[in-house]
Design an enzyme around this catalytic site. Structure first.
Site, PDB file in Angstrom:
ATOM      1  N   CYS A  86      29.065 -10.534  17.999  1.00 57.84           N
ATOM      2  CA  CYS A  86      28.855  -9.169  17.515  1.00 57.84           C
ATOM      3  C   CYS A  86      29.627  -8.921  16.219  1.00 57.84           C
ATOM      4  O   CYS A  86      29.303  -9.500  15.197  1.00 57.84           O
ATOM      5  CB  CYS A  86      29.212  -8.167  18.618  1.00 57.84           C
ATOM      6  N   HIS A 203      26.568 -10.022  23.734  1.00 58.65           N
ATOM      7  CA  HIS A 203      27.934 -10.249  24.240  1.00 58.65           C
ATOM      8  C   HIS A 203      27.945 -11.139  25.487  1.00 58.65           C
ATOM      9  O   HIS A 203      27.929 -10.618  26.601  1.00 58.65           O
ATOM     10  CB  HIS A 203      28.568  -8.908  24.598  1.00 58.65           C
ATOM     11  N   GLU A 205      30.438 -12.593  26.726  1.00 57.65           N
ATOM     12  CA  GLU A 205      31.681 -12.366  27.480  1.00 57.65           C
ATOM     13  C   GLU A 205      31.582 -11.162  28.411  1.00 57.65           C
ATOM     14  O   GLU A 205      32.378 -11.020  29.330  1.00 57.65           O
ATOM     15  CB  GLU A 205      32.869 -12.216  26.508  1.00 57.65           C
TER      16      GLU A 205
END
Lengths: 231, 82
Positions: A86, A203, A205
């Site tokens: 990002c 994302h 994560e």
């Protein structure tokens, strides 16, 4: 393996990324302050999401002048794996480590939602061993994720096989509707020529444990760890 | 003291979602005479006293190209006056 997470003022996914590296993947992890001149003894570097320097001027534009970026550039030049998620992707673009620039989303809205992305390459540090065509469900959260390059450069990027992820519908097809931010050719992630620097807007994560609605992101972290262990 | 102004605009080939949104809003407000809107950025720089004009222009042009604009999507224009 030791994974370093760079912390800029305004990074807000640094702890999530550290958590996945350390607690989900069971690797060593460290935070690297943006004012440091050295990365230390890390095997890979991740530039996390957030709003580095408040995204003043342009997304990632001020962060690229942080002292740590010189070390990141040298690490990348030596073949070290560098991942930008990002805002981290935007910083890598501004630093010239990855191509393109991000325009405001076509809807002019900040988009925070789950998307489907198709893996286009299985030969990068983030997708090694993930079959081409795999569709991952990952969240996005950005206002400027509308990937742009002039047409001729897009052709060159595609010709060099450097499009790593594309926004697709659930069945893996590229559709205008699935390309929520309006990116050129639905590009969600790209890599450099040596395939050791990868940037993506979604994302992983935030989607590496089933409790979070999707654990698909874990496959990318597994790929990264796999690449490091084979190195 | 020299003053410089830097105008940063999206390249013509680049779609401007913000300009489009503003244009749509103008249409809603009844300003039918506006054909298009492009949004950009404007910077004012005060040069330190005693900087010669030629050097001021060189410096500001370098800053405009390296920092204030992103050449992938933007163009910039510099004005310097004494």
């Amino acid at each position: 393996m030791k994974i370093g997470v760079v912390v800029f003022p305004g990074s807000n996914c640094d702890h999530d990324t550290y958590h996945v590296a350390k607690h989900v993947m069971g690797q060593e992890a460290s935070f690297i302050w943006h004012k440091d001149a050295s990365l230390g003894d890390v095997d890979a570097v991740i530039l996390p999401g957030g709003f580095a320097y408040g995204d003043y001027l342009r997304t990632g534009a001020v962060a690229r002048f942080s002292p740590i970026m010189r070390a990141v550039t040298e690490f990348a030049a030596k073949g070290g794996p560098v991942i930008g998620i990002c805002n981290g992707f935007q910083v890598l673009q501004e630093a010239g480590l990855l191509p393109g620039a991000m325009l405001r989303n076509k809807t002019v809205k900040f988009l925070s939602q789950a998307v489907h992305v198709r893996v286009e390459r299985d030969d990068t540090v983030l997708t090694g061993g993930v079959p081409v065509g795999t569709v991952l469900t990952l969240p996005i959260a950005h206002g400027e994720g509308n990937f742009y390059l002039p047409e001729a450069e897009l052709d060159r990027l595609e010709g060099e096989g450097r499009v790593v992820f594309r926004y697709v519908a659930k069945d893996g097809q590229v559709t205008e509707e699935a390309n929520v931010n309006g990116s050129s050719r639905a590009i969600a992630g790209v890599c450099n020529g040596k395939r050791n620097v990868v940037g993506l807007m979604p994302h992983p994560e935030r989607a590496s444990e089933p409790q979070l609605g999707s654990a698909d992101g874990r496959r990318l972290f597994e790929a990264l760890v796999g690449v490091l262990q084979r190195a | 003291m020299a003053k410089a102004r830097v105008y940063v605009t999206l390249k013509k080939s680049v779609f401007d979602p913000q300009g489009k949104t503003i244009h749509d809003a103008l249409g809603t407000l009844g300003y039918a005479s506006v054909a298009a809107v492009r949004q950009g950025k404007f910077f004012e720089l005060d040069l330190a006293p005693g900087v010669p004009a030629a050097e001021a222009r060189r410096t500001v042009e370098e800053i405009a190209e390296k920092v204030l604009s992103n050449p992938v999507i933007e163009s910039c224009r510099v004005e310097v006056d004494q």
